[in-house]
Design an enzyme around this catalytic site. Sequence first.
Site, short mmCIF file in Angstrom:
data_model
loop_
_atom_site.label_atom_id
_atom_site.label_comp_id
_atom_site.label_asym_id
_atom_site.label_seq_id
_atom_site.Cartn_x
_atom_site.Cartn_y
_atom_site.Cartn_z
N GLY A 474 -18.10 -8.43 -22.61
CA GLY A 474 -17.68 -8.80 -21.27
C GLY A 474 -17.65 -7.59 -20.36
O GLY A 474 -17.78 -6.45 -20.82
N GLY A 476 -15.59 -5.68 -17.16
CA GLY A 476 -14.38 -5.59 -16.36
C GLY A 476 -14.69 -4.94 -15.04
O GLY A 476 -15.84 -4.86 -14.62
N ILE A 478 -14.27 -1.85 -14.25
CA ILE A 478 -14.75 -0.47 -14.32
C ILE A 478 -15.80 -0.25 -15.41
O ILE A 478 -16.35 0.85 -15.50
CB ILE A 478 -13.58 0.51 -14.53
CG1 ILE A 478 -12.85 0.20 -15.84
CG2 ILE A 478 -12.63 0.48 -13.36
CD1 ILE A 478 -11.79 1.24 -16.19
N THR A 480 -18.34 -2.13 -18.88
CA THR A 480 -18.78 -3.26 -19.70
C THR A 480 -18.51 -2.95 -21.16
O THR A 480 -18.71 -1.81 -21.61
CB THR A 480 -20.29 -3.51 -19.49
OG1 THR A 480 -20.49 -3.84 -18.12
CG2 THR A 480 -20.77 -4.66 -20.35
N ASP A 592 0.07 -5.19 -16.03
CA ASP A 592 -0.99 -6.20 -15.93
C ASP A 592 -0.94 -7.18 -17.09
O ASP A 592 -1.98 -7.60 -17.60
CB ASP A 592 -2.36 -5.52 -15.85
CG ASP A 592 -3.41 -6.44 -15.24
OD1 ASP A 592 -3.03 -7.43 -14.59
OD2 ASP A 592 -4.61 -6.18 -15.42
N1 LIG Z 1 -11.34 -4.06 -28.09
C1 LIG Z 1 -11.90 -5.20 -27.68
N2 LIG Z 1 -12.29 -6.12 -28.55
C2 LIG Z 1 -12.84 -7.27 -28.13
N3 LIG Z 1 -13.06 -7.57 -26.85
C3 LIG Z 1 -12.69 -6.68 -25.93
C4 LIG Z 1 -12.10 -5.45 -26.29
N4 LIG Z 1 -11.83 -4.76 -25.17
C5 LIG Z 1 -12.24 -5.53 -24.16
N5 LIG Z 1 -12.75 -6.67 -24.60
C6 LIG Z 1 -13.29 -7.75 -23.79
O1 LIG Z 1 -14.25 -7.20 -22.94
C7 LIG Z 1 -14.13 -7.75 -21.65
C8 LIG Z 1 -14.04 -6.64 -20.65
O2 LIG Z 1 -12.87 -5.91 -20.92
P1 LIG Z 1 -12.38 -4.84 -19.88
O3 LIG Z 1 -11.09 -4.30 -20.35
O4 LIG Z 1 -13.44 -3.86 -19.59
O5 LIG Z 1 -12.26 -5.67 -18.60
P2 LIG Z 1 -11.05 -6.39 -17.97
O6 LIG Z 1 -10.18 -6.95 -19.05
O7 LIG Z 1 -11.55 -7.34 -16.99
O8 LIG Z 1 -10.23 -5.23 -17.30
P3 LIG Z 1 -10.62 -4.19 -16.18
O9 LIG Z 1 -11.45 -4.87 -15.18
O10 LIG Z 1 -9.34 -3.78 -15.61
O11 LIG Z 1 -11.33 -3.08 -16.87
C9 LIG Z 1 -12.93 -8.65 -21.67
O12 LIG Z 1 -13.39 -9.96 -21.78
C10 LIG Z 1 -12.19 -8.31 -22.92
O13 LIG Z 1 -11.61 -9.43 -23.51
#
Ligand SMILES: Nc1ncnc2c1ncn2[C@@H]1O[C@H](COP(=O)(O)OP(=O)(O)OP(=O)(O)O)[C@@H](O)[C@H]1O
Length: 855
Positions: A474, A476, A478, A480, A592
Amino acid sequence: MLLEEMGGLPCTSEITESIEDVNPATDKLYCMKDDINKLFEAIEIRASQRGVSKSERGVKDAFSRSAMKRPMRSSPSRTSGFDNSEPASLKQAFRGLCISQASELAAVKKRSSKMSRLSGVSETGAVKSLYRPVVVQINGPEHTVNEGVGNVVEISLIPDRSMSNTSDKISELPTKEKSTYAAYSSHLSKDAMEGGSEISKISDGKKAFPHSTDIGAGYLKEVSERKLFLELPHSSTATSANKVEAQTVSTSDEAPTPAMPSDKEQALDSDLVSCSSTSIIGNKVNRPTSNSPSLMRPVSRSRTFVKKKVISALSSSSKQPNGGIDNNLSCSTSEIPCQTPEYVLRNDQKEEDKKSSESCGENSIEVTSSVLESSVTKLGSSSSSCNRTRSIVKKGDERSLSREKGEISQSSKSSIGDYSSTTSLSEESYRSGSSRSGYRPHMSKDLRWEAIRCVQKQQGNISLKQFKMLKKLGGGDIGTVYLSELMGTNCLFAVKVMDNDFLTSRRKMSRAQTEKEILQILDHPFLPTLYSHITNDKYSCLVMEYCPGGDLHVLRQKQANKNFSEQAARFYVAEVLLALEYLHMLGVIYRDLKPENVLVREDGHIMLSDFDLSLRCVVNPTLVKSSTPVIKPPKTSSPCSESSCIDPFCLHPSWQVSCFTPRFLSAAAKTRKLKADIAAQVTPLPQLVVEPTEARSNSFVGTHEYLAPEIIKGEGHGSAVDWWTFGIFLYELLYGRTPFKGQGNEDTLANVVSQCLKFPAYPVVSSSARDLIRRLLQKEPENRLGAEKGAAEIKQHPFFEGLNWALIRCETPPELPRFCDLGNVIPDTNQQNKEIAKSQKEFKSIGENAEFEMF
Ligand SMILES: Nc1ncnc2c1ncn2[C@@H]1O[C@H](COP(=O)(O)OP(=O)(O)OP(=O)(O)O)[C@@H](O)[C@H]1O
């Protein structure tokens, strides 16, 4: 392109006897318990009995209360010991301080029982390595106390590794005036959102970042540089109570001196003054188009994450040293991380240690066949763990079709990052939080560490090229996140890739920096482990623990009626509460919390993720006596109130257990009554208050439905915002929706500020759960449960009655992840095939020159 998609009081840690928190039958903790006992035996206490007048006692009480907030340094002269008429209380206090550590160690021991004999580090050793306590009296001889007055003790704990003498980079952050809700509304109308990380301000007006290289060994270590105040409960035998300061002195070697930030990093950070914008329309954010490479172009996701960020803060970057490897955790000669023996080990620990201390290059590792054989055998469980994860991925592949067909939950919640002002941050507060290779007790036997080390030894260094991208998890705001396999090891990681140019142009570099720095200091079972970090001109990559179970938002959508049972909700919120408590102890206000950020591990336990909106601030651990004991007057109606009572088992007059009046109570009710009676009679134990009490921020950060009223009103907020979000979180898990959600974001915000809390008639939720939610969702932060004494207050709520906090990580979770949550590992269309292939190519190109830093 890749980045298009990216888009008051103190807390307390309850001090309890280990009998309460640690099951005596659990022999796994005996080591720990004994060790703690030894720890306290080492505290030399010297008598200093002095009287104090009643009026002085009042002053003393007030003084003690103030000590809850910040440590006092009242005496220039410190002695090496003091007399304590109540050593047990001090011991209890420390036990409470250590309880999380004990819990972690217990779980580690359980998890790695097969491996433990291979390890040279025992739990006892781990604890001993943390502290050597020295108690110092700080009161002058003129301080006198009367009998019965609570003793106040200030204790400084210094970690085993002395504080880094790094010159942390410090920058000034202009303070922004408080914004009002009206101001926010108008601000919203402009659709201007900026990204960036909040910088905390130390007490002298400067802000600091941790740059030392020693990763904390759990929260004990993290808080260890801070002053603790102990108010010892008085006892009938105590005749004196002096205010003393106890200092725990470290014994171990010094942390390596970290490198200063590079010029490039400084230059990058200096660009972070102005803001970027992301427009918000309703619940959706119109993300700006990035100029970054196409690596992060949108792909199908299980849900929508939309975040808007505003930044008005500077950030300073820190540069981690190149991966020195912790010898203790270097590739063990008797352990091979995975079944695929692509990396051959030599059964020569000394040589390996030597190599570990040298550069990571040119290591040719060999192992005798017998060693290899035994290693493979011993690693059965770990290998199976790795393989299980892989099989999970395959299962996910098989089931991805159904997910693509619509079993996708859409979260409309978007995080807001409007950084407008600062809080306090002690320069010292993060020195102990920096990294040292793999020095994380609860993960010290984790095979992924071993895998990385072995590859590093084999290849000389680790680069992204050595990771095979399996799927995009996914994107976020900042970066991917990719599910990646460290090739040849069967070990999976979540690799978050962030484009430096994008971060700089969108003023989000400091947010990435914040997330990295927080991840570096974490060492907790319900928080992610950061294994490595790529330092590259073009990309910043975080190699994290992979969570295969999806998140609680997705999991909730799969429940009948889209809400969790009360029992399941209790489990999840309890684990989240422990994670928040730990974060607060480290001086991190999470800000958050929402189901989308609570990931589910393979074993069904949770992992709180996403720290780029978190606030780092000062925390002054304070040990305080919770309150004066309440002595109930004897009931005149009770036969036991009569002095003529002759029942030998009657504890007249203190115990309100009637020896004559028949009570037809159930066994459970009797137990409850007995506990309540005892609690009312026994002197309350001191509590460890470890919450960033001085922290105040005016930043507008969070997620609309989860924003606390004080954030919306711009009144300044502290750690209590996490307890508000905790209440919303519990509400959503139980009722399947948040309580203040309106038609649009502005309606939602207005509801949060002014609308009364209402509970739907259905589903039926217990009164204790509703009471807890009600106490958490107090509009005024000072009235909110947890605001005064933090997580300990919440833990004591009847909703959690009977929960064994110390061993919750050993409990069976409500359900194991259904691995279809992995979703689109294998694309079911040609288009997706192409996207995955392209992503893999891009992922590979990222890693061409990227070198990893080990933590
Ligand atoms: N350690 C992990 N294991 C599995 N999935 C993860 C992990 N870390 C993040 N993800 C998934 O990856 C995606 C992106 O995560 P990320 O933290 O970069 O974005 P976010 O949660 O939208 O937060 P932000 O936009 O503040 O960075 C999300 O769907 C999250 O569930």
